[in-house]
Design a protein around this motif. Structure first.
Motif, PDB file in Angstrom:
ATOM      1  N   ARG A   1       0.853  -1.202   0.000  1.00 48.67           N
ATOM      2  CA  ARG A   1       0.000   0.000   0.000  1.00 48.67           C
ATOM      3  C   ARG A   1       0.880   1.240   0.000  1.00 48.67           C
ATOM      4  NH1 ARG A   1      -4.802   2.121   0.504  1.00 48.67           N
ATOM      5  NH2 ARG A   1      -5.295   3.688   2.061  1.00 48.67           N
TER       6      ARG A   1
ATOM      7  N   SER B   1      -3.585   6.207 -19.421  1.00 48.08           N
ATOM      8  CA  SER B   1      -3.443   4.839 -18.885  1.00 48.08           C
ATOM      9  C   SER B   1      -1.973   4.460 -18.764  1.00 48.08           C
ATOM     10  CB  SER B   1      -4.156   3.829 -19.778  1.00 48.08           C
ATOM     11  OG  SER B   1      -5.541   4.005 -19.731  1.00 48.08           O
TER      12      SER B   1
ATOM     13  N   HIS C   1      -0.332   6.401 -15.901  1.00 47.58           N
ATOM     14  CA  HIS C   1      -0.676   5.760 -14.617  1.00 47.58           C
ATOM     15  C   HIS C   1       0.218   4.545 -14.378  1.00 47.58           C
ATOM     16  CE1 HIS C   1      -4.235   7.612 -12.735  1.00 47.58           C
ATOM     17  NE2 HIS C   1      -4.537   8.022 -13.964  1.00 47.58           N
TER      18      HIS C   1
ATOM     19  N   GLN D   1      -0.444  -4.547  -8.797  1.00 45.86           N
ATOM     20  CA  GLN D   1      -1.878  -4.258  -8.787  1.00 45.86           C
ATOM     21  C   GLN D   1      -2.202  -3.193  -7.753  1.00 45.86           C
ATOM     22  OE1 GLN D   1      -3.478  -8.227  -8.283  1.00 45.86           O
ATOM     23  NE2 GLN D   1      -4.111  -8.267 -10.431  1.00 45.86           N
ATOM     24  N   ALA D   2      -1.602  -3.280  -6.573  1.00 46.58           N
ATOM     25  CA  ALA D   2      -1.855  -2.282  -5.530  1.00 46.58           C
ATOM     26  C   ALA D   2      -1.376  -0.902  -5.971  1.00 46.58           C
ATOM     27  CB  ALA D   2      -1.166  -2.696  -4.228  1.00 46.58           C
TER      28      ALA D   2
ATOM     29  N   ALA E   1      -0.978   0.169  -9.042  1.00 44.10           N
ATOM     30  CA  ALA E   1      -1.781   0.627 -10.178  1.00 44.10           C
ATOM     31  C   ALA E   1      -3.146   1.149  -9.735  1.00 44.10           C
ATOM     32  CB  ALA E   1      -1.953  -0.501 -11.186  1.00 44.10           C
ATOM     33  N   GLN E   2      -3.650   0.685  -8.601  1.00 38.79           N
ATOM     34  CA  GLN E   2      -4.961   1.110  -8.106  1.00 38.79           C
ATOM     35  C   GLN E   2      -4.899   2.381  -7.250  1.00 38.79           C
ATOM     36  OE1 GLN E   2      -7.798  -0.288  -9.062  1.00 38.79           O
ATOM     37  NE2 GLN E   2      -6.618  -1.701 -10.320  1.00 38.79           N
ATOM     38  N   THR E   3      -3.699   2.795  -6.879  1.00 36.99           N
ATOM     39  CA  THR E   3      -3.551   3.940  -5.994  1.00 36.99           C
ATOM     40  C   THR E   3      -3.847   5.242  -6.728  1.00 36.99           C
ATOM     41  OG1 THR E   3      -1.842   2.776  -4.756  1.00 36.99           O
ATOM     42  CG2 THR E   3      -1.912   5.156  -4.515  1.00 36.99           C
TER      43      THR E   3
ATOM     44  N   ASN F   1      -7.704   1.013 -16.709  1.00 37.85           N
ATOM     45  CA  ASN F   1      -6.440   0.641 -16.066  1.00 37.85           C
ATOM     46  C   ASN F   1      -5.943  -0.621 -16.767  1.00 37.85           C
ATOM     47  OD1 ASN F   1      -4.324   0.263 -14.354  1.00 37.85           O
ATOM     48  ND2 ASN F   1      -5.559  -0.341 -12.607  1.00 37.85           N
TER      49      ASN F   1
END
Length: 155
Positions: A59, A83, A86, A109-110, A112-114, A146
Motif C-alpha cells: 500500500r 493509462s 498511470h 496491482q496495488a 496501479a490502483q492507488t 487501467n
C-alpha cells in the motif's frame, strides 16, 4: 532527462513514452509522450514518487510533496496516454523493473490502483496574470481504463 540512453517504451497506440531524472536526485523526474510521427504530445514533471513504496509493502499513499504535472496543447492527448502514464507512475513508485505479471503482481496491482497526485494543464491557456500553472488552466483528467501493466516500464 539527463540519462543516456533515455528509458523509453513504445505504447500500444504507437506513441513513445520517454522519461528521465535529475542526476543524483531520482525524485525529480520528467517525462514526454511523443507521437509516432515525432510530435511531442505531452510533457510532465514528476516529484516525490520514485521508490516511494518500500520493498515488502503493498500500500502506497502519496507524500504531501508528491506530484505529477502534465502539460498538453491538445487535451485529447490525455485520453490517449493517461493509462500508460498511470502504469509508468505505478512502476516508478515500485522502483521500476517489476515482474508484472509474475512474482510482483500483488505489488503491481496495488500500485496501479492507488490514486495519483496528477494535475493537467492546457498550454494554450493563459491566466489573467500570464502564468500557465494556474487553477484556471487546469483541465479535468479523463476516465481511462487501467489496462497498462507497470511491468512494461524498466530502467
Amino acid at each position: 532527462m539527463d540519462l543516456y540512453p533515455l528509458p523509453q517504451m513504445t505504447l500500444s497506440n504507437g506513441n513513445v513514452l520517454v522519461w528521465g531524472f535529475q542526476p543524483h536526485n531520482a525524485q525529480v523526474q520528467s517525462l514526454a509522450v511523443v507521437h509516432r510521427q515525432g510530435a511531442v504530445q505531452l510533457l510532465g514533471i514528476v516529484d516525490g514518487l520514485y521508490l516511494a513504496l518500500p520493498s515488502g509493502k503493498t500500500r502506497w499513499e502519496p507524500g504531501k510533496d508528491a506530484r505529477i504535472a502534465l502539460f498538453v496543447r491538445d487535451p485529447a492527448a490525455l485520453s490517449q496516454n493517461l493509462s500508460a502514464i498511470h502504469a509508468w507512475a505505478a512502476a516508478d513508485v515500485l522502483g521500476f523493473n517489476q515482474g508484472c505479471p509474475g512474482k510482483d503482481q500483488a505489488r503491481c496491482q496495488a500500485a496501479a490502483q492507488t490514486p495519483l497526485p496528477i494535475l493537467a494543464y492546457n498550454l494554450n491557456c493563459k491566466a489573467a496574470n500570464g502564468k500557465i500553472i494556474h487553477q484556471h488552466c487546469t483541465i479535468p483528467l479523463p476516465q481511462v481504463p487501467n489496462n497498462v501493466s507497470p511491468g512494461l516500464f524498466g530502467q
